[in-house]
Design an enzyme around this catalytic site. Structure first.
Site, PDB file in Angstrom:
ATOM      1  N   CYS A 374       0.898  -1.276  -0.104  1.00 21.45           N
ATOM      2  CA  CYS A 374       0.074   0.047  -0.006  1.00 21.45           C
ATOM      3  C   CYS A 374       0.892   1.236  -0.126  1.00 21.45           C
ATOM      4  CB  CYS A 374      -1.066   0.000   1.163  1.00 21.45           C
ATOM      5  SG  CYS A 374      -1.566   1.450   1.718  1.00 21.45           S
ATOM      6  N   CYS A 377       1.020   3.485   3.047  1.00 20.73           N
ATOM      7  CA  CYS A 377       1.562   2.844   4.294  1.00 20.73           C
ATOM      8  C   CYS A 377       2.938   3.137   3.895  1.00 20.73           C
ATOM      9  CB  CYS A 377       1.045   1.289   4.211  1.00 20.73           C
ATOM     10  SG  CYS A 377      -0.485   1.273   4.287  1.00 20.73           S
TER      11      CYS A 377
END
Ligand SMILES: *[C@@H]1O[C@H](CO)[C@@H](O)[C@H](O)[C@H]1NC(C)=O
Ligand SMILES: *[C@@H]1O[C@H](CO)[C@@H](O)[C@H](O)[C@H]1NC(C)=O
Length: 448
Positions: A374, A377
């Site tokens: 992600c 992230c």
């Protein structure tokens, strides 16, 4: 055996392990107690108590730090999110919209930030000349003698043996500026096997191998245990943010982020996590203290009259520097600082090897961040590991130590703009976590 063994282990700073085993509390615990049982009173490996930290952070530091982090200098971070994962191929690029990171248009970022890492008022031209020479890769004969000297000094700064992180090549065409304020760290839905794999690798491959975990931890020297606690603290902090900025409601008109107490409990409740959660919160405070100590130690570097938070806006830059120094002086006045001299203090050769181990393992962790599927992230993972790496660089830099404190500001010690931005933003995240814990504590008060 109890007493002498306890004393020995206590000396090693491992009392926290033992204490967690003696859960002889009376009566049923409340929901709040089940998460916070380990974070009250005194912390181990330091002489401070949680309440002092909470007061200091939540009311003095946190508001001003937020203000500083909103300034142009600190909000733009250059990052390469396209670096390939060095460890495995099958990365699930998460397709969720909440994972996307929106890079800046080049005209959004102030020229002063784009043009150089930072500049010194009178020496701006000199530095520019140096940087140019550096790019050319050699000390050019045609440079003035003064410049040549500065260039040599400059390249010495680039001493990677000090560095705890593998950093992005920010000259790469793939590196882009990101506005951190527009891409906040919050719940993205990235979890399950992929996210778990990352943390697994971080703990298993890098935390000096742990199998029979707690017996292992007891046997470790203070440095290795500290390493584990830093990683665990970082993990905890990230999970606090995700629980505090959970996607609560999504319609096509709006999205609402806020506190999700259930999520928090699943990550930190002592019963639901088989005792892990409260320990993780404790490690979060440990991480806080480490970064706090690094900031107090690096103050002389920022106090140098020629240091600027350069964005090109002279008035604002001066104001921000004042705010920065205020914050750092405040941090320095914190009465219960962690004593990093307890690290790497033993036999010199042994200590050197440990420090080197520590550094290599940490570098590995910074590389693993390129494997996070992600992007949101990955961005915050990279920023926070770089920030922690910078804190460690400060704590263990002999250059800084050699120049502290009597001999005044150190001119040999050096931080790049990227390191500065990540250091303060990473600390800002931990500071936010500590602040959020108070919110969760209050929210949990109404639950059983
Ligand atoms: C809060 O998190 C839990 C998972 O821990 C989830 O099941 C629940 O739906 C969330 N609550 C809201 C309001 O989104
Ligand atoms: C770094 O990570 C890789 C892959 O997980 C591992 O094989 C290697 O042993 C690690 N090195 C260190 C120093 O931790």
């Amino acid at each position: 055996m109890g007493r002498s063994w306890g004393f020995l282990v206590g000396l090693l700073g491992a009392a926290w392990l033992l204490r967690s085993g003696d859960g002889g509390q009376q009566g049923p615990e409340t929901a709040a107690q089940r998460c916070f049982c380990q974070v009250s009173g005194y912390l181990d490996d330091c002489t401070c108590d949680v309440e002092t930290i909470d007061r200091f952070n939540n009311y003095r530091l946190f508001p001003r730090l937020q203000k500083l982090l909103e300034s142009d200098y600190f909000r733009y971070y250059k990052v390469n999110l396209k670096r390939p994962c060095p460890f495995w191929n099958d990365i699930n690029q998460c397709g969720r919209r909440d994972c996307a990171v929106k890079p800046c248009h080049s005209d959004e970022v102030p020229d002063g930030i784009k043009s150089a890492s930072y500049k010194y008022s009178e020496e701006a031209n000199l530095i520019e000349e140096c940087e140019q020479a550096e790019r050319l890769g050699a000390v050019d004969e045609s440079l003035s003698e003064e410049t040549q000297k500065a260039v040599l000094q400059w390249t010495k700064h680039d001493d990677s043996s000090d560095s705890f992180c593998e950093v992005d090549d920010i000259q790469s065409p793939d590196a882009e500026y990101v506005d951190l304020l527009l891409n906040p760290e919050r719940y993205t839905g990235y979890k399950g096997p992929d996210a778990w794999k990352i943390w697994n690798v971080i703990y298993e491959e890098n935390c000096f191998k742990y199998n029979t975990f707690y017996s292992w931890l007891e046997g470790l020297c203070v440095e290795k245990r500290a390493f584990y606690r830093l990683i665990s603290g970082l993990h905890a902090s990230i999970n606090v943010h995700l629980s505090a900025r959970y996607l609560l409601k999504e319609t096509w008109l709006e999205k609402k982020w806020g506190h999700n107490v259930t999520e928090f409990q699943q990550r930190f409740d002592g019963i639901l996590t088989e005792g892990e959660g409260p320990r993780r919160l404790k490690n979060l405070y440990f991480l806080y203290l480490i970064e706090l100590r690094a900031l107090s130690k690096v103050l002389p570097f920022f106090e140098r009259p020629d240091f600027q938070l350069f964005t090109g806006n002279k008035v604002q830059d001066a104001e921000n520097k004042m705010l920065l120094l205020e914050i750092l002086h405040d941090i320095k006045s914190f009465p219960l600082h962690f004593d990093e001299n307890s690290f790497f203090a033993g036999d010199k050769k042994e200590a050197h090897k440990l420090k080197e181990d520590f550094r290599l393992h940490f570098r590995n962790i910074s590389r693993i961040m390129d494997c996070v599927g992600c992007f949101k992230c990955r961005l915050w993972g990279k920023l926070q590991t770089q920030g922690l790496g910078t804190a460690l660089k400060i704590l263990f830099s002999e250059k800084l130590i050699a120049n502290m404190p009597e001999s005044g500001p150190s001119y040999e010690f050096y931080l790049t703009r990227q390191e500065i931005v990540s250091l303060f933003n990473a600390f800002g995240r931990i500071s936010t976590s500590v602040r959020e814990l108070e919110n969760f504590r209050n929210l949990l008060q109404n639950i059983h």
